[in-house]
Scaffold this active site. Structure first.
Site, PDB file in Angstrom:
ATOM      1  N   ASP A 289       0.767  -1.220  -0.014  1.00 14.59           N
ATOM      2  CA  ASP A 289      -0.051   0.097  -0.199  1.00 14.59           C
ATOM      3  C   ASP A 289       0.801   1.273   0.014  1.00 14.59           C
ATOM      4  OD1 ASP A 289      -2.077  -1.857   0.237  1.00 14.59           O
ATOM      5  OD2 ASP A 289      -2.603  -0.925   2.142  1.00 14.59           O
TER       6      ASP A 289
ATOM      7  N   HIS B  32       5.324  -7.200  -0.482  1.00 14.16           N
ATOM      8  CA  HIS B  32       5.105  -8.591  -1.305  1.00 14.16           C
ATOM      9  C   HIS B  32       5.915  -8.468  -2.597  1.00 14.16           C
ATOM     10  CE1 HIS B  32       1.218  -9.776   1.411  1.00 14.16           C
ATOM     11  NE2 HIS B  32       1.523  -8.435   1.352  1.00 14.16           N
TER      12      HIS B  32
ATOM     13  N   SER C 285       7.480   3.586   5.484  1.00 18.51           N
ATOM     14  CA  SER C 285       8.693   3.979   4.542  1.00 18.51           C
ATOM     15  C   SER C 285       8.514   4.068   3.146  1.00 18.51           C
ATOM     16  CB  SER C 285       9.915   2.964   5.071  1.00 18.51           C
ATOM     17  OG  SER C 285      10.945   3.223   4.644  1.00 18.51           O
TER      18      SER C 285
END
Length: 303
Positions: free
Chosen positions: A85, A161, A272
């Site tokens: 995200d 991911h 981050s």
């Protein structure tokens, strides 16, 4: 002002924050503490695998919460998906060995990735050493080098991911500063991503070179790669400009670490930045707009 900000002991503050995050909260305090965080950063707990706030023993567990299995469907049509995200800061072709961290503010590709990894550790032939660093990464004639920068805000899902089917052959860990990677700071400090602690994973996909870099930030000293037990980030001391290499190619494992698109890869403690730098044919197209919000599993681009 920049020099003053760089002098702030962000690594020490981040380690202190990390220890605070590990402190187990009394059951009665969990809901008010997490509710304040949810309200401040706009967290959607309906997507969380566990919605009950009392389940999370400390802030660290809450930050690293998992999602419900169907909360982020992985796009099967497009060749590269968002690994996390976040917010798209920049994307496009890499030009003149420079990459944009935000519009108009660049950093050196070689400073960011570090010296070229030896050919023995990669699956594919590499260009002659006389070419530029950028040209050396491009392994197939007619291909270009592309990049995409994704900023994870504190309220975002903090796991990341695999963005495509690829094989990870090498890890390079740069200890460094832990300055904020907020877009406002990224516009202010040139080569911010080259100063900050980061973990560079390199390997190859069906079109050649592929890399994913997890960039640390203030309060995000902890970067975890699930298959890399030897990685330890935000240690108390380091030499400026140093880095540590680790190869996943060995006598027992000639192939490296195969990753499937959408597979769990790692996590941050808070928010981050992730930077993708990869090789693809000239007709690769991003399906993005700078500044847009994106979720893990959504398409970044395709051929």
């Amino acid at each position: 002002q920049v020099a003053l900000y760089k002098s702030v002991p962000t690594r020490l503050l981040s380690r202190a924050w990390g220890r605070l995050n590990q402190v187990e909260l009394p059951t009665w305090l969990r809901k008010p503490v997490y509710s304040l965080y949810i309200w401040t950063f706009g967290v959607n707990m309906k997507e969380a695998a566990v919605e009950d706030l009392h389940h999370y023993r400390n802030l660290s567990e809450f930050f690293r919460r998992k999602l419900k299995p169907q909360a982020r469907p992985v796009c099967c049509v497009h060749s590269v998906i968002s690994p996390s995200d976040g917010k798209i800061l920049n994307f496009g072709q890499v030009k003149n060995c420079e990459v944009e961290q935000v519009k108009g503010v660049t950093y050196s590709l070689e400073s960011f990735l570090g010296p070229r990894i030896s050919t023995e550790e990669m699956h594919f032939s590499q260009a002659p050493p006389g070419n530029s660093f950028q040209q050396q990464l491009v392994t197939k004639e007619g291909n270009e080098l592309y990049h995409c920068v994704i900023y994870l805000a504190p309220g975002d899902y903090h796991c990341f991911h695999s963005p495509t089917d690829w094989t990870v052959s090498h890890r390079r860990h740069f200890p460094g500063s832990l300055m904020s990677v907020n877009p406002g700071v990224a516009r202010w400090i040139k080569e911010l991503f080259c100063h900050n602690e980061r973990v560079v994973l390199t390997g190859d996909w069906k079109h050649g070179f592929f890399s994913l870099t997890a960039v640390g930030a203030t309060n995000v000293g902890s970067i975890r790669i699930y298959f890399d037990q030897d990685l330890h980030t935000n240690s108390p001391s380091y030499s400026k400009g140093s880095y540590n290499d680790f190869s996943f190619i060995s006598n027992n494992n000639k192939e490296g670490i195969p990753m499937r698109k959408g597979e769990h890869l790692g996590e941050f403690n808070l928010g981050s930045t992730i930077v993708l730098i990869f090789e693809a044919p000239k007709d690769f197209k991003f399906n993005l707009k700078a500044g847009q919000k994106i979720r893990f599993g959504e398409a970044l681009g395709s051929l």
